[in-house]
Design a protein around this motif. Structure first.
Motif, mmCIF file in Angstrom:
data_model
loop_
_atom_site.group_PDB
_atom_site.id
_atom_site.type_symbol
_atom_site.label_atom_id
_atom_site.label_comp_id
_atom_site.label_asym_id
_atom_site.label_seq_id
_atom_site.Cartn_x
_atom_site.Cartn_y
_atom_site.Cartn_z
ATOM 1 N N GLU A 31 -9.612 2.507 68.505
ATOM 2 C CA GLU A 31 -10.805 1.654 68.376
ATOM 3 C C GLU A 31 -12.035 2.352 68.941
ATOM 4 O OE1 GLU A 31 -12.559 -2.790 69.423
ATOM 5 O OE2 GLU A 31 -10.688 -2.146 70.349
ATOM 6 N N GLU A 90 -11.313 -3.154 77.848
ATOM 7 C CA GLU A 90 -10.409 -2.021 77.680
ATOM 8 C C GLU A 90 -9.844 -2.019 76.272
ATOM 9 O OE1 GLU A 90 -6.121 -1.377 79.311
ATOM 10 O OE2 GLU A 90 -7.496 -0.671 80.874
ATOM 11 N N THR A 91 -9.708 -0.839 75.692
ATOM 12 C CA THR A 91 -9.167 -0.728 74.343
ATOM 13 C C THR A 91 -8.408 0.586 74.208
ATOM 14 O OG1 THR A 91 -9.722 -0.866 71.987
ATOM 15 C CG2 THR A 91 -11.239 0.375 73.387
ATOM 16 N N ASP A 92 -7.870 0.823 73.016
ATOM 17 C CA ASP A 92 -7.156 2.073 72.785
ATOM 18 C C ASP A 92 -8.108 3.120 72.207
ATOM 19 O OD1 ASP A 92 -7.461 1.404 70.069
ATOM 20 O OD2 ASP A 92 -5.455 0.538 69.959
ATOM 21 N N LEU A 93 -7.626 4.346 72.105
ATOM 22 C CA LEU A 93 -8.474 5.429 71.637
ATOM 23 C C LEU A 93 -8.838 5.270 70.166
ATOM 24 C CD1 LEU A 93 -6.736 8.464 73.390
ATOM 25 C CD2 LEU A 93 -8.789 7.224 74.118
ATOM 26 N N TRP A 142 -5.136 6.396 82.768
ATOM 27 C CA TRP A 142 -3.792 6.743 82.317
ATOM 28 C C TRP A 142 -2.826 6.702 83.496
ATOM 29 C CZ3 TRP A 142 -7.948 10.043 82.717
ATOM 30 C CH2 TRP A 142 -7.894 10.958 83.774
ATOM 31 N N ASP A 188 -1.624 9.158 76.896
ATOM 32 C CA ASP A 188 -1.577 7.749 76.490
ATOM 33 C C ASP A 188 -2.705 6.972 77.176
ATOM 34 O OD1 ASP A 188 -0.606 5.634 75.030
ATOM 35 O OD2 ASP A 188 0.934 5.073 76.482
ATOM 36 N N ARG A 234 -6.079 4.884 78.018
ATOM 37 C CA ARG A 234 -6.813 3.706 77.553
ATOM 38 C C ARG A 234 -8.290 3.906 77.873
ATOM 39 N NH1 ARG A 234 -4.782 -0.159 74.377
ATOM 40 N NH2 ARG A 234 -5.855 -1.797 75.546
#
Length: 241
Positions: free
Chosen positions: A132, A127-130, A145, A114, A116
Motif C-alpha cells: 500500500e 500502519e500499513t504494508d509495503l 520490523w 517483513d 511495516r
C-alpha cells in the motif's frame, strides 16, 4: 517555492492538507521541478522526531542514507551504504528512496525484514504494508520490523549507463517451536521479486533453495538464481555458526 519544516505530527498534517508536496532529500524531484516548474510549497520531515528514529527495529523515513548504521540489521545497513555516491547518500532519505525512486534500492531489504510502514496523511497516522505504501505513494514516517536471526545483502556490479545492477537481500527469521523461515527479495532490472521458504531445524541450504524455486524467484535468469543461492548459503551458514 516555500519549504515547510514541521516539527510535530499535527503541523505536518496541516502542511499536507494545505497542498505541500513531500520533498524527501530532493535528490529525485529537483531536476523534474527545474524542468516542469516548482510547486508553491513543499514539506520536509527532517525536523520531525518520529521520522528520524534509527535503531534495531525502526528506521525513520527522513533519515539520510549515510546515517543508516549498524544498529539496523545488516541487510538494511548494507543496502543504504550501496546507494549511489557519497554525495547522494548525504542528501537522499529512506522514504525518498523507497517511495520516490524507480530504483527502490532499499525495498528488497525492507521486504525480507517483513517491515511495516507507519505513514502520514492529512487525516492522520496509521500502519500499513509495503504494497500500500508504494501503490499510493504515501508519506513514510518510519519502517518497523522484528530483528532477524541473520541477514545478508549483495549488489552485483552493473555496467555504466546500463540496467540497474542485480540486488539480492536475504533474512532468516525465527518462528514457533524452533521453526524458522527465510525471506529473499531480488531487484532484477527495475522489477522486485520475492519469496520465502520454511527452514526446519537441521534443514540444509539445498532444501531451502528447492522451496524457493517454487516461488516467483524461480523465474529469475540463471545468473540471478546463482546469486540468490550464494547469498542464501552464506546467511544460513552464518546463522548456524
Amino acid at each position: 517555492m516555500q519549504l515547510r519544516l514541521p516539527s510535530s505530527i499535527s503541523e505536518a498534517q496541516r502542511c499536507l492538507a494545505e497542498g505541500a508536496v513531500p520533498v524527501g532529500g530532493a535528490t529525485l524531484v529537483w531536476a523534474g521541478w527545474q524542468r516542469d516548474g516548482f510547486p508553491e510549497q513543499a514539506v520536509s520531515l527532517r525536523r520531525l522526531p518520529e521520522a528520524n528514529a534509527i535503531g534495531p527495529g525502526e528506521l525513520g523515513g527522513a533519515v539520510l542514507l549515510h546515517h543508516v548504521d549498524a544498529t539496523v540489521p545488516e541487510v538494511l545497513h548494507r543496502a543504504a551504504g550501496g546507494v549511489g555516491t557519497g554525495a547522494v547518500r548525504r542528501a537522499a532519505t529512506v522514504g525518498g528512496n523507497i517511495v520516490g525512486s524507480t530504483l527502490r534500492c532499499l525495498l528488497p531489504a525492507a521486504l525480507v525484514l517483513d517491515a511495516r510502514a507507519t505513514v502520514l496523511t492529512a487525516d492522520g497516522v496509521y500502519e500499513t504494508d509495503l504494497a500500500e505504501l508504494l501503490a499510493k505513494r504515501l508519506v513514510l514516517l518510519a519502517l518497523r520490523w522484528r530483528t532477524p536471526l541473520a541477514s545478508g545483502y549483495r549488489k552485483l556490479e552493473g555496467a555504466a549507463g546500463g540496467a540497474p545492477p542485480l540486488v539480492v537481500a536475504v533474512a532468516l527469521h525465527s518462528g514457533d517451536e524452533g521453526r524458522a523461515h527465510l525471506r529473499v527479495a531480488v531487484r532484477d532490472n527495475y522489477d522486485v521479486l520475492s519469496g520465502s521458504a520454511p527452514c526446519e531445524p537441521g534443514a540444509g541450504a539445498g532444501e531451502v533453495l528447492h522451496a524457493l524455486e517454487g516461488t516467483e524467484l524461480g523465474e529469475l535468469p540463471a545468473a540471478a538464481r546463482d546469486a540468490v543461492r550464494d547469498q542464501v548459503v552464506e546467511v544460513l551458514a552464518r546463522a548456524a555458526g
